[in-house]
Write a protein that holds these residues in place. Structure first.
Motif, PDB file in Angstrom:
ATOM      1  N   ASP A  20      62.450  51.180  85.938  1.00  0.00           N
ATOM      2  CA  ASP A  20      61.647  50.922  84.829  1.00  0.00           C
ATOM      3  C   ASP A  20      61.895  49.648  83.940  1.00  0.00           C
ATOM      4  OD1 ASP A  20      60.392  51.239  82.276  1.00  0.00           O
ATOM      5  OD2 ASP A  20      61.389  53.386  81.879  1.00  0.00           O
ATOM      6  N   THR A  73      54.103  54.512  81.113  1.00  0.00           N
ATOM      7  CA  THR A  73      54.271  55.943  81.383  1.00  0.00           C
ATOM      8  C   THR A  73      53.513  56.600  82.446  1.00  0.00           C
ATOM      9  OG1 THR A  73      54.696  56.200  78.810  1.00  0.00           O
ATOM     10  CG2 THR A  73      54.621  58.184  79.939  1.00  0.00           C
ATOM     11  N   THR A 112      67.505  55.307  76.882  1.00  0.00           N
ATOM     12  CA  THR A 112      66.124  54.642  77.103  1.00  0.00           C
ATOM     13  C   THR A 112      65.183  55.175  76.264  1.00  0.00           C
ATOM     14  OG1 THR A 112      64.480  54.183  78.873  1.00  0.00           O
ATOM     15  CG2 THR A 112      65.365  56.351  78.595  1.00  0.00           C
ATOM     16  N   PHE A 113      63.806  54.618  76.231  1.00  0.00           N
ATOM     17  CA  PHE A 113      62.860  55.143  75.629  1.00  0.00           C
ATOM     18  C   PHE A 113      62.144  56.386  76.251  1.00  0.00           C
ATOM     19  CE2 PHE A 113      58.255  55.136  74.947  1.00  0.00           C
ATOM     20  CZ  PHE A 113      58.259  55.450  73.704  1.00  0.00           C
ATOM     21  N   LYS A 115      55.313  44.951  73.498  1.00  0.00           N
ATOM     22  CA  LYS A 115      56.138  44.512  74.644  1.00  0.00           C
ATOM     23  C   LYS A 115      56.192  42.740  74.780  1.00  0.00           C
ATOM     24  CE  LYS A 115      57.886  48.103  76.509  1.00  0.00           C
ATOM     25  NZ  LYS A 115      57.419  49.120  75.244  1.00  0.00           N
ATOM     26  N   THR A 119      66.450  52.304  84.033  1.00  0.00           N
ATOM     27  CA  THR A 119      65.550  51.303  82.959  1.00  0.00           C
ATOM     28  C   THR A 119      66.441  50.204  82.909  1.00  0.00           C
ATOM     29  OG1 THR A 119      65.039  53.652  81.644  1.00  0.00           O
ATOM     30  CG2 THR A 119      65.228  51.049  80.386  1.00  0.00           C
ATOM     31  N   ASN A 155      52.331  47.284  76.452  1.00  0.00           N
ATOM     32  CA  ASN A 155      51.998  48.003  75.231  1.00  0.00           C
ATOM     33  C   ASN A 155      52.264  47.069  73.989  1.00  0.00           C
ATOM     34  OD1 ASN A 155      52.152  49.979  73.325  1.00  0.00           O
ATOM     35  ND2 ASN A 155      54.252  50.444  73.179  1.00  0.00           N
ATOM     36  N   GLY A 180      59.352  57.553  77.290  1.00  0.00           N
ATOM     37  CA  GLY A 180      58.291  57.304  78.234  1.00  0.00           C
ATOM     38  C   GLY A 180      58.980  56.984  79.556  1.00  0.00           C
ATOM     39  N   SER A 181      60.034  56.688  79.685  1.00  0.00           N
ATOM     40  CA  SER A 181      60.863  56.353  81.001  1.00  0.00           C
ATOM     41  C   SER A 181      61.005  57.952  81.509  1.00  0.00           C
ATOM     42  CB  SER A 181      62.072  55.882  80.827  1.00  0.00           C
ATOM     43  OG  SER A 181      62.891  55.563  81.753  1.00  0.00           O
ATOM     44  N   ALA A 235      59.821  48.574  82.138  1.00  0.00           N
ATOM     45  CA  ALA A 235      58.777  48.398  80.961  1.00  0.00           C
ATOM     46  C   ALA A 235      59.246  47.333  79.953  1.00  0.00           C
ATOM     47  CB  ALA A 235      58.697  49.657  80.455  1.00  0.00           C
ATOM     48  N   GLU A 236      60.414  47.200  79.709  1.00  0.00           N
ATOM     49  CA  GLU A 236      60.644  46.122  78.716  1.00  0.00           C
ATOM     50  C   GLU A 236      61.381  44.790  79.251  1.00  0.00           C
ATOM     51  OE1 GLU A 236      63.980  48.457  77.033  1.00  0.00           O
ATOM     52  OE2 GLU A 236      62.578  50.081  76.012  1.00  0.00           O
ATOM     53  N   ASN A 265      49.137  52.485  81.042  1.00  0.00           N
ATOM     54  CA  ASN A 265      50.395  52.239  80.263  1.00  0.00           C
ATOM     55  C   ASN A 265      51.399  52.302  81.353  1.00  0.00           C
ATOM     56  OD1 ASN A 265      50.935  55.174  80.545  1.00  0.00           O
ATOM     57  ND2 ASN A 265      49.959  55.431  78.503  1.00  0.00           N
TER      58      ASN A 265
HETATM   59  C1  LIG Z   1      61.887  51.877  78.742  1.00  0.00           C
HETATM   60  C2  LIG Z   1      60.484  52.161  78.637  1.00  0.00           C
HETATM   61  N1  LIG Z   1      60.089  52.891  79.485  1.00  0.00           N
HETATM   62  C3  LIG Z   1      58.603  53.314  79.368  1.00  0.00           C
HETATM   63  C4  LIG Z   1      57.794  52.723  78.384  1.00  0.00           C
HETATM   64  C5  LIG Z   1      56.633  53.519  78.615  1.00  0.00           C
HETATM   65  O1  LIG Z   1      55.713  52.482  78.456  1.00  0.00           O
HETATM   66  P1  LIG Z   1      54.216  52.817  77.775  1.00  0.00           P
HETATM   67  O2  LIG Z   1      54.377  52.835  76.323  1.00  0.00           O
HETATM   68  O3  LIG Z   1      53.448  51.424  78.184  1.00  0.00           O
HETATM   69  O4  LIG Z   1      53.638  53.979  78.233  1.00  0.00           O
HETATM   70  C6  LIG Z   1      58.449  52.113  77.396  1.00  0.00           C
HETATM   71  C7  LIG Z   1      57.675  51.549  76.344  1.00  0.00           C
HETATM   72  O5  LIG Z   1      56.811  51.793  75.623  1.00  0.00           O
HETATM   73  C8  LIG Z   1      59.674  51.484  77.431  1.00  0.00           C
HETATM   74  O6  LIG Z   1      60.435  50.950  76.550  1.00  0.00           O
END
Ligand SMILES: Cc1ncc(COP(=O)(O)O)c(C=O)c1O
Length: 356
Positions: A144, A48, A72-73, A173, A118, A170, A75-76, A146-147, A46
């Motif tokens: 990051d 994270t 941000t989310f 996404k 992010t 994920n 996981g960042s 991720a998005e 993932n």
């Molecule tokens: C900005 C951001 N960073 C990190 C993550 C973490 O990614 P994952 O869910 O694949 O661990 C996400 C989303 O899920 C995210 O939106």
């Protein structure tokens, strides 16, 4: 799904490689590398875990200071805590993304080891300025993205400006492997080190020998097969996401402000996000819910999260304001134009409904 996934999963099953090794992992990494134009990529479980690996490879350790976007989310930012490092959160500017001026203030005072920026909701942060600051003040830059797979600044893909770039696959996404992530870098040795750490830090002995703490973070060949099929449709996904965003914006601009795109950039418009000029987003959310329409509040800033109550933050009120006023509208690429019309009508009804 794009349609090809089951065919590739079948091939993976027939090869009997259903573990975190196999040809689809190589193909998936190759596809991401070629698309974003970067030297090296590593498929992991993932986004994270990809951020965590980046911090480990860069030697971020107990007590080190790491700047990060507050808007941000989570996981960042949690990988900073996995390393017992100290997160320092930085607020947004008018772009909704991290404010480079606040980054510079913090860089001068805090002497951070790294910045995790992010690219929020698929729109590029001011990456050129951030790269400049990273070089000037000598900290590592982790993007990051991720998005933001498919987002670009001056035609250069998100995730390729930093020392590391991270993409999430994920379920929610723009592309998905159900759960998955990719860590990318132009430094091949760093990606090799991340690969080693992601496979339990197993030394090259004939037996199982371990000198360092590693993780079980490698992606499975089955999920990578899904990823290969997904990468084939990235351009059409970005196109559709942008159409969805434009359709909402065209009809709702009088009641809401939409997330901007910085000059010379092209976001993937992962989610259509807006702030209402004079309505409570949660009341709109509740109204839409009655009609089976799911909307979501914007991310609650990290410096407001109880889990980060001890973290320092450089704030200007922007992300708190965005959190108070904003909403994400349904943005899945499978959505029909008629459904978008229906949602727009229901949002507009909030301004005439007597329930408010
Ligand atoms: C900005 C951001 N960073 C990190 C993550 C973490 O990614 P994952 O869910 O694949 O661990 C996400 C989303 O899920 C995210 O939106």
């Amino acid at each position: 799904m794009s349609g090809k996934e089951l065919e590739y999963i079948k091939q993976a099953f027939e090869s009997n490689y259903i573990a975190p090794v196999g040809e689809f992992i190589d193909k998936f990494e190759e596809a991401v590398k070629n698309y974003v134009k970067i030297e090296s990529a590593l498929a992991v479980i993932n986004g994270t875990s990809a951020i965590h690996l980046a911090l480990r490879v860069l030697g971020i350790d107990e007590g080190d200071k790491v700047l990060a976007s507050t808007f941000t989310f989570i996981g960042s930012a949690t990988p900073i805590l996995y390393q017992k490092a100290k997160p320092i959160f930085i607020d947004s500017d008018e772009s909704w993304n991290i404010d480079p001026n606040l980054v510079e203030d913090a860089a001068k005072k805090e002497k951070p080891k790294a910045l995790i920026v992010t690219h929020l909701y698929g729109q590029m942060a001011k990456i050129e300025q951030l790269r400049y600051l990273a070089d000037k003040y000598g900290f590592y830059l982790i993007e990051d993205a991720a998005e933001a797979l498919g987002a670009a600044y001056k035609n250069r893909q998100s995730g390729t400006f930093g020392d590391f770039g991270v993409y999430s696959f994920n379920g929610n996404k723009i592309l998905t492997t159900s759960s998955g992530g990719v860590l990318a870098s132009n430094n091949k040795e760093w990606i090799e080190k991340a690969k080693f750490l992601s496979t339990q830090a197993k030394e090259t002995f004939l037996w199982y020998e371990h000198k360092e703490v590693g993780y079980n973070y490698r992606m499975s060949n089955i999920l990578a097969a899904i990823g290969v099929a997904q990468m084939e449709v990235i351009d059409e996904r970005v196109k559709r996401k942008r159409e969805i965003f434009n359709a909402y914006k065209k009809k709702l601009s009088d009641v809401a402000d939409f997330m901007p795109e910085i000059e010379k950039s092209r976001g993937n418009r992962w989610l259509t996000t807006l702030t209402f000029k004079d309505k409570e987003p949660l009341s709109v959310l509740k109204y839409l819910k009655k009609y089976g329409i799911e909307s979501r509040p914007l991310w609650k800033p990290m410096h407001m999260q109880p889990v980060f109550k001890n973290a320092k933050a450089y704030v200007n009120g922007r992300s708190e304001e965005l959190f108070k006023k904003g909403l994400c509208l349904p943005s899945g690429t499978q959505i029909k134009d008629k459904q978008i019309e229906f949602i727009i009508n229901k949002v507009r009804e909030c301004w005439i409904s007597t329930e408010f």
